[in-house]
Design an enzyme around this catalytic site. Sequence first.
Site, PDB file in Angstrom:
ATOM      1  N   GLU A 169       0.802  -1.233   0.000  1.00 26.09           N
ATOM      2  CA  GLU A 169       0.000   0.000   0.000  1.00 26.09           C
ATOM      3  C   GLU A 169       0.836   1.286   0.000  1.00 26.09           C
ATOM      4  O   GLU A 169       0.804   2.062   0.961  1.00 26.09           O
ATOM      5  CB  GLU A 169      -0.942   0.020   1.218  1.00 26.09           C
ATOM      6  CG  GLU A 169      -1.891  -1.160   1.273  1.00 26.09           C
ATOM      7  CD  GLU A 169      -2.838  -1.106   2.478  1.00 26.09           C
ATOM      8  OE1 GLU A 169      -2.867  -0.081   3.186  1.00 26.09           O
ATOM      9  OE2 GLU A 169      -3.556  -2.088   2.706  1.00 26.09           O
ATOM     10  N   GLU A 364      -5.424  -8.635   1.081  1.00 29.00           N
ATOM     11  CA  GLU A 364      -6.021  -8.364   2.392  1.00 29.00           C
ATOM     12  C   GLU A 364      -7.494  -8.061   2.179  1.00 29.00           C
ATOM     13  O   GLU A 364      -7.858  -7.373   1.222  1.00 29.00           O
ATOM     14  CB  GLU A 364      -5.421  -7.120   3.066  1.00 29.00           C
ATOM     15  CG  GLU A 364      -4.025  -7.261   3.572  1.00 29.00           C
ATOM     16  CD  GLU A 364      -3.500  -5.954   4.196  1.00 29.00           C
ATOM     17  OE1 GLU A 364      -4.317  -5.100   4.633  1.00 29.00           O
ATOM     18  OE2 GLU A 364      -2.277  -5.790   4.222  1.00 29.00           O
TER      19      GLU A 364
HETATM   20  O1  IFM Z   1      -3.867  -3.092   9.341  1.00 25.58           O
HETATM   21  C1  IFM Z   1      -3.848  -2.612   8.032  1.00 25.58           C
HETATM   22  C2  IFM Z   1      -2.728  -3.268   7.254  1.00 25.58           C
HETATM   23  O2  IFM Z   1      -1.486  -3.089   7.866  1.00 25.58           O
HETATM   24  C3  IFM Z   1      -2.659  -2.679   5.872  1.00 25.58           C
HETATM   25  N1  IFM Z   1      -3.926  -2.720   5.232  1.00 25.58           N
HETATM   26  C4  IFM Z   1      -5.074  -2.243   5.945  1.00 25.58           C
HETATM   27  C5  IFM Z   1      -5.137  -2.888   7.318  1.00 25.58           C
HETATM   28  C6  IFM Z   1      -6.360  -2.361   8.080  1.00 25.58           C
HETATM   29  O3  IFM Z   1      -6.285  -0.984   8.215  1.00 25.58           O
END
Ligand code: IFM
Length: 457
Positions: A169, A364
Site C-alpha cells: 500500500e 487483504e
Molecule cells: O492493518 C492494516 C494493514 O497493515 C494494511 N492494510 C489495511 C489494514 C487495516 O487498516
Amino acid sequence: MVAMSDAVKPEPALPADMTFGTATASWQVEGDVAGRGHCIWDDFAATPGAIVDGTTGEPACDHLTRFDEDLDLLTWLGVDAYRMSISWPRVQPTGMGPVSEAGLATYDRMIDGLLERGIDPVVTLYHWDLPSELPGWTSRETAERFADYAEAVGARLGDRVSHWATLNEPWVSAYLGYAAGVHAPGRRAPAEALSAAYHLMLGHGLALERLRAQGLINLGIVLNLIPVYADDPGAQAAATHIDGLHNRFFLDLLAGRGIPADVVAGTTQFTDWSFVQESDLPIIAAPIDWLGENYYTVNRVSSVASDVTAVGQDLAAYPGSPPATFAPREPVTAMGWEVYPEGIVDALRLAATALPGVPLWIAENGAAYADVVSPDGIHDIDRVDYYRQHVAQVLRARAEGIDVQGYLAWSLLDNIEWAEGFTKRFGIVRVEPGTLTRTPKDSALWWRDRLATRVSP
Ligand code: IFM
C-alpha cells in the site's frame, strides 16, 4: 415458491484452484523490539498522542516468540498460504550496510516452519517499518537502499518464498504518512507526500530488478486500490482527483504510462515533479507476476458538508483536491468504513483493466468490529457476514473472467492497527490484552469450515 433466505442458503464452495490464507505484518505483530533496529513507527509511537491508546511495538502480539503456536493455528484453519512481512530494521538495523545474521535467521525459521506445515509463504518486503536512520521516502537514496535490502533478503530466502510483494500500500505510506500526518513519519507536507509516492514506486522497481536478477519468481506489489464514486455531480472533480492520486498514479506507473497528466496538473501548486527521471520509468514499469489488492471499503465522495468520519478518509490525504467530503453509507465497520462488498469487484476491475494479463490476489480483506467476548465464545457475526459477502463477490469476479488467484484474510490475529493501536481489532483470532492468549473467534471457525469444503473446478 418461497425464496430461501440468505441465512439458510448453502454457501458456494470455495474453489480448490485458488489460494486461501491469512495475513499479518511485522510491526503489527512481532514484538521483540530489542532484536532489531528502530523504525519510523517506533518513533511515531513515542510521540505523545500519535497512537490513540499509547500502544508501542512491544510486545505487539509477541508473534516471534509464539510463532509455533500461531503456525499451528494456521494448520488448524487449513489455509494454503500465510502472508507475512519482513521487518527491514531486523534484517538491516540502520537500513544500510551489513545485514543482521540473527534477523535473517528469524525469518529462516518462520519460513521453514510454514513449509513444514505445507503452507506457502507470501512475503512482503516493506510493510511500513522504515529504518529510522534513513532519510525517508522523499529521498531517492531510500529507494536505492530498499533495493539493497531486497537483494539481501532474496538471496537468503528466495529458495523458499512462494510469492514476493515489494511494497504494501504505497498510497498509505505516502499520503497518510507525509500529507495527512496520521501515520509515521507524521508529516503534513503535501509536496513531500507526492515525492514519497514516486520514490516508493522507484524503490519497488529497483527492488524488483534485483530480485529478478537473482532468478526469483512470482514478484509483485500490493496496492490498496479503492473505487471512488461521486455521490453527486458537484463531487465529480474531487472524485477524479482522488482517483488519480489513489489509483491511477500507481497503476499508470506500473503499466508504463508514467504519471497521469491530470495528477501532474492538479498538483502543480506543490511540486513540479522534477525529481522524476525519465530513465526511472521503465524500471518502475517492469512486468510484475502478480498484483495484490487490499480491499476494505470504497471512497464515496460528496459535495455536501458532513461531520461523518472514517479512518483515513480525509481530504488532507489528497493534496490539491477540490473541496469535498467523504460520505460512507451504513452499515460501517468500527473504522467507520462502509461495508460495500460489490466494491471488491470494482477494485479488481480497476487492476484488471490497467494491467491486463497480470494475475490478481486479494492480499487483504477483513473488518474491525468491537468483539464481545462471551463465556461460550466470541460471536463476531458482523465479521462472519463481512467475509461471507466479500468472498461471494470475489467468486463473482472470477465468474466474470477476472483472474483472481488468491484471497488472504486480514488478519490472522488482532494486532496493532497502526495509529488506532489495539482499539480496532481485525483478527479472526482474538489476542487477549495482557496475557496475549489466542482464542479463535466465530469468524475463524467459519473460515475453517469453508476451507474444509473446497471443490475442484
Ligand atoms: O492493518 C492494516 C494493514 O497493515 C494494511 N492494510 C489495511 C489494514 C487495516 O487498516
